[in-house]
Scaffold this active site. Structure first.
Site, PDB file in Angstrom:
ATOM      1  CD  GLU A 104     -14.981  50.490  50.519  1.00  0.00           C
ATOM      2  OE1 GLU A 104     -16.047  50.919  50.943  1.00  0.00           O
ATOM      3  OE2 GLU A 104     -14.041  51.208  50.165  1.00  0.00           O
ATOM      4  CB  CYS A 124      -8.910  44.438  62.004  1.00  0.00           C
ATOM      5  SG  CYS A 124      -7.204  44.122  62.496  1.00  0.00           S
ATOM      6  CB  CYS A 131      -7.211  51.739  62.428  1.00  0.00           C
ATOM      7  SG  CYS A 131      -7.810  50.686  61.090  1.00  0.00           S
ATOM      8  CB  CYS A 353      -4.963  51.963  51.972  1.00  0.00           C
ATOM      9  SG  CYS A 353      -4.939  51.506  50.272  1.00  0.00           S
TER      10      CYS A 353
HETATM   11  N1  SAH Z   1      -3.455  45.583  59.561  1.00  0.00           N
HETATM   12  C1  SAH Z   1      -2.353  45.919  58.762  1.00  0.00           C
HETATM   13  C2  SAH Z   1      -2.724  46.273  57.332  1.00  0.00           C
HETATM   14  C3  SAH Z   1      -3.934  47.146  57.140  1.00  0.00           C
HETATM   15  S1  SAH Z   1      -3.842  48.794  57.708  1.00  0.00           S
HETATM   16  C4  SAH Z   1      -1.563  47.034  59.411  1.00  0.00           C
HETATM   17  O1  SAH Z   1      -2.027  47.602  60.389  1.00  0.00           O
HETATM   18  O2  SAH Z   1      -0.458  47.294  58.950  1.00  0.00           O
HETATM   19  C5  SAH Z   1      -2.924  49.619  56.436  1.00  0.00           C
HETATM   20  C6  SAH Z   1      -2.289  50.935  56.875  1.00  0.00           C
HETATM   21  O3  SAH Z   1      -3.280  51.983  57.021  1.00  0.00           O
HETATM   22  C7  SAH Z   1      -1.620  50.815  58.230  1.00  0.00           C
HETATM   23  O4  SAH Z   1      -0.353  51.398  58.239  1.00  0.00           O
HETATM   24  C8  SAH Z   1      -2.565  51.559  59.109  1.00  0.00           C
HETATM   25  O5  SAH Z   1      -1.902  51.969  60.244  1.00  0.00           O
HETATM   26  C9  SAH Z   1      -3.037  52.692  58.215  1.00  0.00           C
HETATM   27  N2  SAH Z   1      -4.242  53.375  58.704  1.00  0.00           N
HETATM   28  C10 SAH Z   1      -5.292  52.852  59.356  1.00  0.00           C
HETATM   29  N3  SAH Z   1      -6.191  53.812  59.687  1.00  0.00           N
HETATM   30  C11 SAH Z   1      -5.695  54.975  59.217  1.00  0.00           C
HETATM   31  C12 SAH Z   1      -6.172  56.334  59.259  1.00  0.00           C
HETATM   32  N4  SAH Z   1      -7.310  56.662  59.833  1.00  0.00           N
HETATM   33  N5  SAH Z   1      -5.394  57.276  58.681  1.00  0.00           N
HETATM   34  C13 SAH Z   1      -4.223  56.944  58.076  1.00  0.00           C
HETATM   35  N6  SAH Z   1      -3.743  55.690  58.016  1.00  0.00           N
HETATM   36  C14 SAH Z   1      -4.452  54.706  58.587  1.00  0.00           C
HETATM   37 FE1  SF4 Z   2      -6.218  46.226  62.230  1.00  0.00          FE
HETATM   38 FE2  SF4 Z   2      -6.446  48.789  61.535  1.00  0.00          FE
HETATM   39 FE3  SF4 Z   2      -4.669  48.059  63.384  1.00  0.00          FE
HETATM   40 FE4  SF4 Z   2      -4.252  47.378  60.811  1.00  0.00          FE
HETATM   41  S1  SF4 Z   2      -4.307  49.451  61.625  1.00  0.00           S
HETATM   42  S2  SF4 Z   2      -4.017  46.064  62.631  1.00  0.00           S
HETATM   43  S3  SF4 Z   2      -6.396  47.036  60.137  1.00  0.00           S
HETATM   44  S4  SF4 Z   2      -6.926  47.871  63.549  1.00  0.00           S
END
Ligand code: SAH
Ligand code: SF4
Length: 376
Positions: A104, A124, A131, A353
């Site tokens: 997405e 991932c 996440c 996101c």
């Molecule tokens: N893998 C990278 C980029 C993708 S995640 C990383 O972890 O930085 C992008 C952002 O979304 C990250 O800060 C992650 O911690 C946040 N994120 C993931 N799941 C989430 C959730 N359920 N609620 C709020 N933020 C979330």
């Molecule tokens: Fe992977 Fe989600 Fe952790 Fe980002 S926040 S590193 S997308 S598992």
């Protein structure tokens, strides 16, 4: 992406996708095909400035050259499996790649900017416990054609061609979708070179942010090769808590991560590192945690982005109360760090996101509701 040749000899050689080749790669392909080097500049302009997908429209090339190109090459981008538009203008696309996998991409319009959130991997390999992306089994790196392709498809859908015009819808890009960009750094570097090129899509490095969970050995290279803004998914102030929330912390603990941040190339007060901090009730949201966070940030030009946790079915956490988030934020702001609380956007279409494909997988399971526009 180079398409694999067919298995049977009588199958015509599949066409090569020119999208996703860097400028020098494109030059090489065209020169090897017997064309002059300057043809690459012309093709680049059509593809990344005009958004052309059909060689026959490239009127600065002679008709025989257009025909020759269309015999051997394609200009393809991901298809749209689903598009959802929120009442607040947020748009979420479920995009389909050539092998049938999906990811997405989300567009978030604001008053002074429009941000496109793109993915770097399908799924991932990391397993952050809050996440949903980390729970998906299928994982592969996205090719440059697929990373740049997300931008092209979004621009098609937003009618954003020609690129770089005043009032353009997409002004900023964040690599905050699915995947860990620093585990796919070479493809991300190529993709960003294409996206930043000022004769094409032309989004400047100051308007691009890459978010990482903290792959420490790649942080410096990322800064040197891309010079884009860095965001760190910090989410905790002690190693035992971060080990659970962001398990890569066991390999690269907080101290090492912050050391890499302090020496991130080009970082200064005008160009701060963003620390993302997801607010989890009773886990990382005490006012003591906020004070510890301020201490950790000492000497780092930082901005702290507080993210209300976005729950998913089966997730083991709850979002902190909004009063707690406000008090947490006040401690950080009083210490002199900007501390915006990320406003939930597109909540009617579940466009947060970092959680991108998750909801679509669930939608699929319940036979998917039809696309909709603007229902709250
Ligand atoms: N893998 C990278 C980029 C993708 S995640 C990383 O972890 O930085 C992008 C952002 O979304 C990250 O800060 C992650 O911690 C946040 N994120 C993931 N799941 C989430 C959730 N359920 N609620 C709020 N933020 C979330
Ligand atoms: Fe992977 Fe989600 Fe952790 Fe980002 S926040 S590193 S997308 S598992």
């Amino acid at each position: 992406m180079q398409i694999k040749p067919g298995l049977q000899n009588n199958v015509a050689e599949p066409k090569i996708n020119l999208v996703g080749l860097t400028r020098s790669e494109l030059e090489k392909v065209l020169v090897d095909a017997g064309l002059a080097k300057f043809r690459a500049k012309q093709v680049w302009h059509w593809v990344y400035h005009k958004g052309t997908t059909d060689f026959s429209e490239m009127t600065t090339l002679s008709i025989p050259i257009r025909e020759e190109l269309s015999q051997a090459y394609v200009l393809s981008r991901p298809g749209i499996s689903q598009e959802q538009r929120s009442v607040d203008g947020t748009v979420k696309w479920l995009l389909k790649f050539l092998d049938g996998t999906e990811a997405e991409t989300v567009f978030i319009p604001e008053k002074d900017r429009g941000t496109l959130c793109i993915s770097s991997q399908i799924g991932c390999t990391l397993t952050c416990s809050f996440c949903h992306t980390g729970t998906q089994r299928l994982v592969r790196n996205l090719e440059p054609s697929e990373i740049v392709g997300q931008v092209l498809t979004a621009m098609d859908s937003l009618e954003a061609w020609p690129s770089a015009q005043p009032g353009r819808p997409i002004t900023n890009i964040v690599l905050m979708g699915m995947g860990e960009p620093l585990y796919n750094l070479d493809n991300v570097i190529k993709s960003l070179q294409i996206i930043m090129d000022n004769e094409g899509i032309s989004i400047s490095k100051r308007r691009i942010t890459l978010s990482t969970s903290g792959v420490v050995p790649e942080i410096h290279k990322c800064g040197i090769e891309t010079d884009v803004n860095l965001a760190i998914s910090l989410h905790a102030v002690t190693d035992p808590v971060r080990d659970v929330l962001v398990p890569i912390n066991k390999k690269y603990p907080i101290k090492e991560l912050l050391k890499a941040c302090r020496s991130y190339p080009g970082v200064n007060n005008a160009r701060r590192i963003t620390f993302e901090y997801v607010m989890l009730k009773g886990i990382n949201d005490s006012l003591g945690d906020a004070k510890e966070l301020v201490k950790l940030m000492e000497g780092i030009p930082a901005k702290i982005n507080l993210i209300p946790f976005n729950p998913w079915p089966g997730s083991p956490y709850e979002c902190s109360d909004s009063k707690q988030i406000q008090e947490f934020s006040k401690i950080i702001m009083d210490a002199g760090y900007p501390s915006p609380v990320r406003a939930p956007r597109g909540s009617d279409i579940l466009a947060a996101c970092g959680q991108l494909k998750s909801e679509s997988l669930r939608l699929k399971k319940r036979d998917r509701v039809p696309d909709f526009i603007g229902s709250a």
